[in-house]
Write an enzyme that holds these catalytic residues in place. Structure first.
Site, PDB file in Angstrom:
ATOM      1  CG  ASN A   1      -2.334  37.528 -14.513  1.00  0.00           C
ATOM      2  OD1 ASN A   1      -3.462  37.946 -14.240  1.00  0.00           O
ATOM      3  ND2 ASN A   1      -2.124  36.407 -15.187  1.00  0.00           N
TER       4      ASN A   1
ATOM      5  N   GLY B   1       2.462  29.084 -10.492  1.00  0.00           N
ATOM      6  CA  GLY B   1       1.721  28.766  -9.278  1.00  0.00           C
ATOM      7  C   GLY B   1       2.232  27.543  -8.531  1.00  0.00           C
TER       8      GLY B   1
ATOM      9  CG  HIS C   1      -2.285  33.469 -18.237  1.00  0.00           C
ATOM     10  ND1 HIS C   1      -2.561  32.331 -17.513  1.00  0.00           N
ATOM     11  CD2 HIS C   1      -1.295  34.110 -17.576  1.00  0.00           C
ATOM     12  CE1 HIS C   1      -1.764  32.299 -16.456  1.00  0.00           C
ATOM     13  NE2 HIS C   1      -0.994  33.365 -16.469  1.00  0.00           N
TER      14      HIS C   1
ATOM     15  CD  GLU D   1       3.064  33.921 -17.457  1.00  0.00           C
ATOM     16  OE1 GLU D   1       3.367  34.471 -16.394  1.00  0.00           O
ATOM     17  OE2 GLU D   1       1.903  33.706 -17.809  1.00  0.00           O
TER      18      GLU D   1
ATOM     19  CE  LYS E   1      -1.852  33.776 -12.554  1.00  0.00           C
ATOM     20  NZ  LYS E   1      -1.224  32.451 -12.490  1.00  0.00           N
TER      21      LYS E   1
ATOM     22  CB  SER F   1       7.056  30.280  -9.086  1.00  0.00           C
ATOM     23  OG  SER F   1       5.957  29.388  -9.117  1.00  0.00           O
TER      24      SER F   1
ATOM     25  CD  GLU G   1      -3.709  30.775 -14.523  1.00  0.00           C
ATOM     26  OE1 GLU G   1      -4.297  31.875 -14.435  1.00  0.00           O
ATOM     27  OE2 GLU G   1      -2.654  30.517 -13.898  1.00  0.00           O
TER      28      GLU G   1
END
Ligand code: 13P
Length: 247
Positions: A9, A170, A93, A164, A11, A210, A95
């Site tokens: 991904n 991150g 996701h 996730e 992003k 991560s 985010e």
């Protein structure tokens, strides 16, 4: 029997030049089709990336809207993603959920519409740190799965579930193999009870948060971890090592 699946991904990262350099590295490092590899690129670069990718790496969008067309400024539809030639879309996701406020219902609507248009879906779920600390991980991820269930219907063969945990994304804090396996096992059991034994056996449940070349191997050994969704490391040559971790 479940083919190892690794998604990158990207992003909101990359430029035409950077994508060219990255795809060059991936092309050399990832040969054959023992692992299913998909890269999720920013919508503005989907066409550019599609032209560069070898046939053993598939393309994904990172988001889409819930209807085919119309007055929705700034959005892209599953039909457009299909028309371009990308078979996959990432939906739900963290985010999208947490930065852009997408609800379980909106994500379910996007999932249902994407599947009806013939796209494959990487559906993301995961708990926040405070939810884990309050012992609510199972409740949170199963609530997210329950919202997805009617949207997926009989299309489980077109879906990959990405677990996730938000606290791992991150942050450099990869879930331990045991932490990830525990949740993957809960998800697999839910699939068996809520959908079917066959779907539970065949659906890929991948881990994201991560993941690095160093952490991938031990995670991949867990019985219910069928691959990864990779953010930061998917922009680096080590993505090749992550793709090979399940072999
Ligand atoms: P990182 O690998 O950068 O933690 O991101 C994970 C992720 O969100 C993949 O979708």
């Amino acid at each position: 029997p479940r083919k190892f699946f690794v998604g990158g991904n990207w992003k909101m990262n990359g430029s035409k030049k950077e994508i060219e350099a990255l795809v060059d590295v991936l092309k050399k490092g990832i040969t054959g089709d023992a692992v299913e590899v998909v890269v999720g690129c920013p919508s503005i670069y989907l066409q550019h990336t599609l032209c560069l990718l070898p046939s053993n790496i598939a393309l994904s969008a990172q988001n889409c809207y819930k209807v085919a067309k119309g007055a929705f400024t700034g959005e892209i539809s599953p039909a457009m993603i299909k028309d371009l030639g990308a078979p996959w879309v990432i939906l739900g996701h963290s985010e999208r959920r947490n930065v852009f406020g997408e609800s379980d219902q909106l994500i379910a609507d996007k999932t249902a519409h994407s599947l009806s248009e013939g796209l494959r879906v990487i559906a993301c779920i995961g708990e926040k740190l405070e939810e884990r600390e309050a012992n609510k991980t199972e409740e949170v991820v199963l609530c997210q799965m329950n919202a997805l269930k009617p949207a997926i219907g009989s299309n489980w063969d077109k879906v990959v579930i990405a677990y996730e945990p938000v606290w791992a994304i991150g942050t450099g804090k990869t879930a331990t193999p045991e932490q990830a396996q525990e949740v993957h096992c809960i998800l697999r059991k839910w699939l068996k009870e809520e959908v079917s034994g066959a779907v539970s056996e065949s659906t890929r449940i991948i881990y994201g948060g991560s993941v690095t070349g160093a952490t991938a191997k031990d995670l991949a050994k867990q019985p219910d971890i069928d691959g990864f969704l990779v953010g930061g490391a998917s922009l680096k040559p080590e993505f090749v090592d992550i793709c090979k971790a399940g072999l």
